[in-house]
Scaffold this motif. Structure first.
Motif, mmCIF file in Angstrom:
data_model
loop_
_atom_site.group_PDB
_atom_site.id
_atom_site.type_symbol
_atom_site.label_atom_id
_atom_site.label_comp_id
_atom_site.label_asym_id
_atom_site.label_seq_id
_atom_site.Cartn_x
_atom_site.Cartn_y
_atom_site.Cartn_z
ATOM 1 N N UNK A 82 31.772 36.589 43.022
ATOM 2 C CA UNK A 82 30.667 35.511 42.552
ATOM 3 C C UNK A 82 31.371 34.291 42.582
ATOM 4 N N UNK A 83 31.694 33.405 43.620
ATOM 5 C CA UNK A 83 32.316 32.212 43.450
ATOM 6 C C UNK A 83 31.449 31.261 42.854
ATOM 7 N N UNK A 84 30.226 31.266 42.809
ATOM 8 C CA UNK A 84 29.270 30.176 42.244
ATOM 9 C C UNK A 84 29.750 30.093 40.687
ATOM 10 N N UNK A 85 29.419 31.469 40.160
ATOM 11 C CA UNK A 85 29.558 31.377 38.495
ATOM 12 C C UNK A 85 30.756 31.874 38.052
ATOM 13 N N UNK A 86 31.642 32.426 38.859
ATOM 14 C CA UNK A 86 33.261 32.691 38.454
ATOM 15 C C UNK A 86 34.249 32.512 39.542
ATOM 16 N N UNK A 87 34.465 33.772 40.146
ATOM 17 C CA UNK A 87 35.189 33.497 41.315
ATOM 18 C C UNK A 87 35.195 34.705 42.328
ATOM 19 N N UNK A 88 35.477 34.561 43.487
ATOM 20 C CA UNK A 88 35.384 35.584 44.482
ATOM 21 C C UNK A 88 36.918 35.935 45.072
ATOM 22 N N UNK A 89 37.262 37.186 44.653
ATOM 23 C CA UNK A 89 38.645 37.521 45.131
ATOM 24 C C UNK A 89 38.755 38.753 45.342
ATOM 25 N N UNK A 90 39.539 39.477 46.272
ATOM 26 C CA UNK A 90 39.837 40.747 46.121
ATOM 27 C C UNK A 90 41.160 41.197 46.843
ATOM 28 N N UNK A 91 40.927 41.332 48.151
ATOM 29 C CA UNK A 91 42.119 42.221 48.924
ATOM 30 C C UNK A 91 43.384 41.150 49.207
ATOM 31 N N UNK A 92 43.362 39.959 48.974
ATOM 32 C CA UNK A 92 44.309 39.003 49.251
ATOM 33 C C UNK A 92 44.589 38.030 48.038
ATOM 34 N N UNK A 93 44.212 38.449 47.083
ATOM 35 C CA UNK A 93 44.361 37.647 45.817
ATOM 36 C C UNK A 93 45.944 37.645 45.201
ATOM 37 N N UNK A 94 46.334 36.666 44.933
ATOM 38 C CA UNK A 94 47.650 36.820 43.978
ATOM 39 C C UNK A 94 47.549 37.271 42.675
ATOM 40 N N UNK A 95 46.336 36.984 42.065
ATOM 41 C CA UNK A 95 45.962 37.250 40.577
ATOM 42 C C UNK A 95 44.869 38.513 40.781
ATOM 43 N N UNK A 96 45.174 39.410 40.038
ATOM 44 C CA UNK A 96 44.042 40.553 40.066
ATOM 45 C C UNK A 96 43.827 40.983 41.324
ATOM 46 N N UNK A 97 44.590 41.266 42.428
ATOM 47 C CA UNK A 97 44.647 41.930 43.845
ATOM 48 C C UNK A 97 43.770 43.453 43.506
ATOM 49 N N UNK A 98 42.601 43.249 44.400
ATOM 50 C CA UNK A 98 41.868 44.766 44.713
ATOM 51 C C UNK A 98 41.996 45.070 45.931
ATOM 52 N N UNK A 99 42.764 45.788 46.455
ATOM 53 C CA UNK A 99 42.796 46.119 47.889
ATOM 54 C C UNK A 99 42.723 47.662 47.859
ATOM 55 N N UNK A 100 43.604 48.519 47.561
ATOM 56 C CA UNK A 100 43.412 49.918 47.579
ATOM 57 C C UNK A 100 42.537 50.381 46.854
ATOM 58 N N UNK A 101 42.075 49.662 45.657
ATOM 59 C CA UNK A 101 40.987 50.095 44.735
ATOM 60 C C UNK A 101 39.622 50.064 45.265
ATOM 61 N N UNK A 102 39.450 49.277 46.248
ATOM 62 C CA UNK A 102 38.082 49.183 46.941
ATOM 63 C C UNK A 102 38.066 50.546 47.786
#
Lengths: 355, 355
Positions: free
Chosen positions: A308-328
């Motif tokens: 949700x980039x509008x209200x917060x942020x949109x990030x997952x597999x490539x993020x330096x902070x809070x990466x969510x890759x294998x988790x998905x």
């Protein structure tokens, strides 16, 4: 200093650089009523619908059905109160973690605050770079430099002195994007979920990579979670007498990094049972979610997906902070509940008056 | 392996020898209802007088007056519920510790139980001595030998497997003098005190040199203390997958010795605040009592003095187990409350029908 800690520290370097580049970290001068206390109260006074900031379908239904199932004394999945343990990651799960972990801003601010007592820092790297906000120098800072900053700002004082510094900071510092105190950058739906679980006999715990003494300064007022239910990364401490009074002094030596495998290990040490429900948002939470899921009987593992980039942020597999890759991938494979911030949260922050 | 741990282990050797020499450790075969559960219930159902097994004067009055003071919402010493933390040593404070720490009996019994799966132990010291109950060999056993026994009996298995073994033992093994299960060798006045404090908003914790995983198998049923409020000595654990299921495996490596300075250090790590009330019985509890006492406002530090050879034991300054030497002096100097088992306890154990 072991390999895991080095890896963690190296990741922090990237983040610290990010902090230095993007954050103003201005201190609000008119610190009055704690924003965190307000939001916690708002969560607990929700009467009819205990989860008003969640949209009705999707994840909310999964949560409510699970809670009904394990609290139904006549049902086949009843779980006694003593085993209703719920563990929550903090950064990115209960409060935001962008553009960098909030505690990193505290480390840098703390060094700047301490600078007048350390005139030698003006010409001593890496302190000089922090004091001068030298972005080039901060960007090239390595692990040994960062460790010096953390050692200087998070040790060599009693736990009570540290709590005083951290409280003063958390009461006044504001988030660079939202311009609200960090304890107001907590997710309103998560505050409601914590209160809802407690109302149903759950004991709520924080299990986070953040510093345990840092989080304990606001866990009760912000989340309604007492200090003894906060598990986090820690330095070793030393018991000693100072002026005839016993104190615990924080040492510049890591005791535990409460991330990845460290989470279930610390759950074992501090809680002594598998969580019935676990909630995280990044790959660092996977071992905790696995440990909860692999208990007998019904279990609920949830992942908050930042989409949700509008209200917060949109990030997952490539993020330096809070990466969510294998988790998905693992969430799909194991049937875990992925909570979409965009679709499942009716409201994100309490200060956002329009959803 | 550091110096403190070596010292601790050497002390244990003396005790282990003592165990071997004096204990039969017979297993009761007709294990039915848990004696611990019975005694805990007895404590909480005491209606009019919440502390019927305490004599009216002396320590009881000090305790009741303290509790009234900190719970009086209109008084000057009121303490909010969140800060009503009470910490209790276990061995010698909540249950007996003579003729040797009860957990030592478990270690020796565990080695004997495991022996059939390890035929090589029959001819391998120090296992051979345990299996054959060779008193001369046990008496000369050194620290490395004892560590081998502990490593074999307390590690190399998952925390859940360990809990199963410990529970089976605690449900059946009996005390060599009293011929009751160990969980029945708990002090009835202390059960009543735990319940009385909880009824007054206190959160009760165990902070003991005993193994945390061992104590957690009976803390809830015996003391009404949930696993997450038990702090103890621990080995390191490793998170891993076994047959596709995540587990914590106990490693033969010390994580923390929860004795002496380790007690306030672990209170800081697990609880994050100074206890309002702390109760111990030996010099190993002194740092915990000091840490509690040195907090601001009213605090209560108590020491149980074993001075009742008829109903239990009489020992203090010269005892190998639970030595209380400096503690007696410091209690006098600091005005702590020394509880006399002989004079303050109307009844010691619930199974002693006549006081």
């Amino acid at each position: 200093m072991n390999y895991r800690f080095c890896r963690q520290a190296l990741r922090i370097v990237v983040i610290a650089t990010c902090v230095a580049m993007t954050m103003g970290c201005t201190q609000r001068q008119d610190a009055g009523e704690s924003g965190g206390t307000r939001t916690a109260e708002r969560a607990t006074t929700a009467a009819a619908d205990p989860l008003p900031s969640w949209r009705d379908d999707g994840a909310q239904r999964t949560i409510v059905e699970f809670v009904q199932r394990v609290t139904d004394a006549h049902g086949p999945n009843f779980v006694p109160v003593s085993e209703r343990i719920a563990t929550f990651d903090n950064d990115g799960t209960l409060w935001a973690e962008q553009p960098a972990y909030f505690q990193l801003a505290f480390v840098l601010d703390r060094v700047r605050t301490m600078a007048p007592e350390h005139p030698e820092w003006k010409t001593t790297p890496p302190f000089q770079a922090v004091i001068e906000n030298d972005r080039a120098a901060l960007a090239s800072m390595g692990m040994p430099e960062l460790m010096k900053l953390i050692a200087a700002s998070h040790s060599g004082m009693t736990t009570e002195e540290y709590a005083g510094f951290a409280t003063a900071w958390i009461d006044t510092a504001t988030h660079p994007r939202f311009r609200h105190r960090y304890t107001e950058c907590v997710y309103q739906p998560m505050l409601e979920l914590l209160a809802y679980l407690r109302a149903n006999g759950f004991k709520t715990f924080i299990v986070s990579g953040g510093g345990v003494d840092f989080m304990r300064t606001f866990s009760q007022s912000t989340y309604g979670i007492p200090t003894e239910q906060v598990i986090g990364s820690s330095v070793k401490t030393k018991f000693e007498m100072q002026d005839g009074k016993s104190v615990l002094v924080k040492l510049p030596e890591i005791n535990s990094i409460d991330d990845k495998e460290g989470k279930p290990v610390n759950i074992g040490l501090h809680i002594g049972r598998r969580p019935l429900l676990a909630f995280g948002n990044s790959d660092g939470d996977l071992p905790m979610l696995e440990y909860a899921s692999d208990g007998s009987g019904p279990r609920l593992a949830l992942i908050l997906h930042h989409d949700d980039a509008d209200r917060e942020w949109a990030y997952d597999r490539d993020s330096h902070v809070g990466r969510l890759d294998r988790g998905l991938d693992e969430a799909r494979a194991r049937g875990w509940t992925v909570v979409s911030m965009k679709n499942d949260f009716e409201r994100v922050f309490a200060f956002q008056t329009t959803p």
